[in-house]
Write a protein that holds these residues in place. Sequence first.
Motif, PDB file in Angstrom:
ATOM      1  N   ALA A  77       0.898  -1.156   0.000  1.00 50.70           N
ATOM      2  CA  ALA A  77       0.000   0.000   0.000  1.00 50.70           C
ATOM      3  C   ALA A  77       0.939   1.209   0.000  1.00 50.70           C
ATOM      4  O   ALA A  77       1.714   1.402   0.941  1.00 50.70           O
TER       5      ALA A  77
ATOM      6  N   PHE B 205      -0.457   6.301   1.963  1.00 48.33           N
ATOM      7  CA  PHE B 205      -0.755   5.766   3.300  1.00 48.33           C
ATOM      8  C   PHE B 205       0.497   5.869   4.171  1.00 48.33           C
ATOM      9  O   PHE B 205       1.130   4.871   4.495  1.00 48.33           O
TER      10      PHE B 205
ATOM     11  N   ASP C 128      -8.820   4.478  -1.923  1.00 48.26           N
ATOM     12  CA  ASP C 128      -8.386   5.227  -0.752  1.00 48.26           C
ATOM     13  C   ASP C 128      -8.257   4.385   0.505  1.00 48.26           C
ATOM     14  O   ASP C 128      -7.971   4.916   1.574  1.00 48.26           O
ATOM     15  N   ASN C 129      -8.469   3.091   0.382  1.00 45.61           N
ATOM     16  CA  ASN C 129      -8.410   2.199   1.534  1.00 45.61           C
ATOM     17  C   ASN C 129      -7.159   1.323   1.426  1.00 45.61           C
ATOM     18  O   ASN C 129      -7.026   0.568   0.463  1.00 45.61           O
ATOM     19  N   PRO C 130      -6.242   1.395   2.383  1.00 44.25           N
ATOM     20  CA  PRO C 130      -5.023   0.586   2.289  1.00 44.25           C
ATOM     21  C   PRO C 130      -5.290  -0.914   2.406  1.00 44.25           C
ATOM     22  O   PRO C 130      -4.456  -1.722   2.005  1.00 44.25           O
ATOM     23  N   ASN C 131      -6.447  -1.291   2.910  1.00 40.84           N
ATOM     24  CA  ASN C 131      -6.778  -2.712   3.055  1.00 40.84           C
ATOM     25  C   ASN C 131      -7.470  -3.294   1.833  1.00 40.84           C
ATOM     26  O   ASN C 131      -7.717  -4.497   1.780  1.00 40.84           O
ATOM     27  N   THR C 132      -7.788  -2.460   0.848  1.00 39.65           N
ATOM     28  CA  THR C 132      -8.406  -2.929  -0.390  1.00 39.65           C
ATOM     29  C   THR C 132      -7.388  -2.791  -1.502  1.00 39.65           C
ATOM     30  O   THR C 132      -7.210  -1.715  -2.071  1.00 39.65           O
ATOM     31  N   SER C 133      -6.692  -3.895  -1.804  1.00 33.67           N
ATOM     32  CA  SER C 133      -5.601  -3.849  -2.769  1.00 33.67           C
ATOM     33  C   SER C 133      -6.072  -4.022  -4.212  1.00 33.67           C
ATOM     34  O   SER C 133      -5.310  -3.774  -5.139  1.00 33.67           O
TER      35      SER C 133
ATOM     36  N   TRP D 250      -2.498   2.455  -6.879  1.00 37.40           N
ATOM     37  CA  TRP D 250      -3.366   1.798  -5.896  1.00 37.40           C
ATOM     38  C   TRP D 250      -4.807   2.052  -6.330  1.00 37.40           C
ATOM     39  O   TRP D 250      -5.133   3.141  -6.810  1.00 37.40           O
TER      40      TRP D 250
END
Length: 193
Positions: free
Chosen positions: A60, A65, A93-98, A90
């Motif tokens: 990420a 992030f 905007d969500n680091p957990n959604t790759s 990326w």
Amino acid sequence: MMPLPIKATRPIRRTTIQKKSRYSLYKPELREDFISKCGYCDTPDYYSGGRTGFHIDHFAPKSKFDLLKNEYNNLVYCCPICNLGKSDDWPGDNPNTSFMGDIGYIDPCSEIYNEHLARNQDGTILALTPLGSYIHKRLKLNLRRRQICWLMERMEDQLTRLAKLGGRDDAEIKALCELTIEYFKYAGFLKRE
């Protein structure tokens, strides 16, 4: 013929790594966890100058992030080509959604990485899914150097096995062993740091 996995051994990041002050200080541990190979394309680091020539990718991106820039589980030991290809790309905007649909990335330590990318018997890297195609294009996995490095590794494995037959008196086996020794002498230049 069935395609081969892009990576014979899946890298596994340790969860017991002591927190360090800068992400660059994790390089020895990352190198060990990623078996001295690029997490994305599986090319050994010695083809890019060893540990000093290899990069640390922020899965990420740190540009998006910043809080994750020093988190070990967000770092990938990788070759310069993959790192520059992925850059700060990326899907949101969500680091957990790759990934979102067919856009984004699979963590190379994930069990599903090999479901999206594979190798032909000749070492070329294939995309198996639309998401794999996105990764393939962004990371320039079609470059011939990736195939050549993979083939050289296979050749070294075969030469090592054949060299063990060197105790026999057969002249052809002896000549093969001498050639093997010569090959490893030159290949050794690449592997020095």
